[in-house]
Design a protein around this motif. Structure first.
Motif, short mmCIF file in Angstrom:
data_model
loop_
_atom_site.label_atom_id
_atom_site.label_comp_id
_atom_site.label_asym_id
_atom_site.label_seq_id
_atom_site.Cartn_x
_atom_site.Cartn_y
_atom_site.Cartn_z
N LYS A 1 0.82 -1.22 0.00
CA LYS A 1 0.00 0.00 0.00
C LYS A 1 0.85 1.27 0.00
O LYS A 1 0.33 2.38 0.03
N THR A 2 2.17 1.12 -0.05
CA THR A 2 3.08 2.26 0.03
C THR A 2 3.48 2.72 -1.37
O THR A 2 3.82 1.91 -2.23
N THR A 3 3.44 4.03 -1.59
CA THR A 3 3.94 4.60 -2.83
C THR A 3 5.44 4.82 -2.67
O THR A 3 5.87 5.57 -1.81
N THR A 4 6.24 4.15 -3.50
CA THR A 4 7.70 4.22 -3.38
C THR A 4 8.31 5.25 -4.33
O THR A 4 9.44 5.68 -4.11
N ARG A 5 7.62 5.60 -5.37
CA ARG A 5 8.08 6.61 -6.33
C ARG A 5 6.85 7.20 -7.01
O ARG A 5 5.85 6.51 -7.18
N GLU A 6 6.96 8.47 -7.38
CA GLU A 6 5.81 9.13 -7.99
C GLU A 6 6.28 10.10 -9.07
O GLU A 6 7.20 10.88 -8.84
N ILE A 7 5.67 10.01 -10.23
CA ILE A 7 5.97 10.91 -11.34
C ILE A 7 4.68 11.67 -11.67
O ILE A 7 3.65 11.05 -11.91
N GLN A 8 4.77 12.99 -11.68
CA GLN A 8 3.59 13.83 -11.90
C GLN A 8 3.80 14.72 -13.12
O GLN A 8 4.84 15.36 -13.26
N PHE A 9 2.78 14.74 -13.99
CA PHE A 9 2.78 15.57 -15.19
C PHE A 9 1.71 16.65 -15.00
O PHE A 9 0.56 16.35 -14.74
N TYR A 10 2.14 17.91 -15.13
CA TYR A 10 1.25 19.05 -14.93
C TYR A 10 1.07 19.81 -16.24
O TYR A 10 1.96 19.84 -17.09
N GLY A 11 -0.07 20.46 -16.37
CA GLY A 11 -0.34 21.34 -17.50
C GLY A 11 -1.28 22.44 -17.07
O GLY A 11 -1.89 22.37 -16.00
N ASN A 12 -1.43 23.44 -17.91
CA ASN A 12 -2.29 24.56 -17.54
C ASN A 12 -3.68 24.47 -18.16
O ASN A 12 -4.48 25.38 -18.01
N ASP A 13 -4.00 23.37 -18.84
CA ASP A 13 -5.32 23.19 -19.44
C ASP A 13 -5.73 21.74 -19.26
O ASP A 13 -5.01 20.83 -19.68
N ILE A 14 -6.89 21.50 -18.65
CA ILE A 14 -7.31 20.12 -18.40
C ILE A 14 -7.88 19.44 -19.63
O ILE A 14 -7.97 18.23 -19.68
N ASP A 15 -8.24 20.21 -20.66
CA ASP A 15 -8.87 19.64 -21.85
C ASP A 15 -7.80 19.17 -22.85
O ASP A 15 -7.10 19.98 -23.44
N PRO A 16 -7.68 17.85 -23.06
CA PRO A 16 -6.67 17.35 -24.00
C PRO A 16 -7.05 17.58 -25.47
O PRO A 16 -6.27 17.30 -26.36
N ASN A 17 -8.26 18.09 -25.71
CA ASN A 17 -8.73 18.34 -27.07
C ASN A 17 -8.42 19.75 -27.55
O ASN A 17 -8.75 20.10 -28.67
N SER A 18 -7.85 20.57 -26.70
CA SER A 18 -7.53 21.94 -27.10
C SER A 18 -6.03 22.18 -26.97
O SER A 18 -5.38 21.63 -26.09
N THR A 19 -5.51 22.97 -27.87
CA THR A 19 -4.10 23.35 -27.79
C THR A 19 -4.00 24.85 -28.00
O THR A 19 -4.86 25.47 -28.63
N SER A 20 -2.93 25.41 -27.48
CA SER A 20 -2.73 26.85 -27.54
C SER A 20 -1.24 27.12 -27.46
O SER A 20 -0.47 26.32 -26.92
N ILE A 21 -0.83 28.28 -27.96
CA ILE A 21 0.58 28.66 -27.82
C ILE A 21 0.90 28.97 -26.37
O ILE A 21 2.06 29.00 -25.98
#
Length: 182
Positions: free
Chosen positions: A38-58
């Motif tokens: 039940k222990t998390t031994t390593r964690e990789i987190q990916f962050y972005g500024n838009d939750i919608d994967p269907n939109s892109t912006s500069i």
């Protein structure tokens, strides 16, 4: 009178810029957890500024953290993770997420249950294709031994392959030593 016109212009300009200010905040989009029992031994987190994967912006921005440490990777890798998460981030493409079965499989291996769980920002759309809800949800589980039972998986085969692709990309970053770079 001119003073009120200037104030209105300033307020309208600020309100017009408000969605961009809100979008600038980075939100957790993907979270890969390495588990030992039940222990998390390593964690990789990916962050972005838009939750919608269907939109892109500069204005899109992304970041990665391994065990809380920020790492930098090439921009195309961020874009690839963003593209892959699309197929398993909501029901119409993922086909839904199958929960682990309660079957009792025999496993004579001793020691802790080892595996990985990929969580994604899972979206709920309304009939006008507007996001009405989102939550972090387990979408894929990968066992490293027969004791690990948290085997979530998207129903759609393309979504399964994309989730596996994300795990492989993020796992490779740790194998290449990115977590030790900063």
């Amino acid at each position: 009178m001119k003073f009120l016109i200037y104030i209105n212009m300033i307020v309208i300009s600020c309100l017009a810029m408000f969605p961009n200010v809100v979008k600038a905040e980075e939100i957790l989009l993907l979270n890969l957890q390495y588990k030992s029992d039940k222990t998390t031994t390593r964690e990789i987190q990916f962050y972005g500024n838009d939750i919608d994967p269907n939109s892109t912006s500069i204005d899109d921005s992304f970041s990665l953290k391994i065990d809380g440490k920020s790492i930098e990777v090439p921009e195309p890798l961020y874009r690839r993770l963003e593209t892959l998460r699309r197929t398993f981030s909501y029901d119409s493409l993922s086909g839904g997420i199958q929960e682990p079965s309660e079957s009792i499989a025999r496993c004579n291996l001793g020691g802790p249950a080892e595996g990985m769980i990929l969580k994604a920002r899972y979206l709920t759309y309304n009939s006008e294709w507007k996001i009405v809800d989102h939550e972090m949800r387990s979408v894929f589980g990968m066992a490293e031994n027969c004791l690990f039972k948290e085997l979530y998986t998207p129903v759609n085969s393309n979504a399964r392959e994309d989730a596996r692709g994300v795990i492989e990309i993020l796992n490779t970053l740790t194998l290449l030593g990115y977590s030790d770079s900063k």
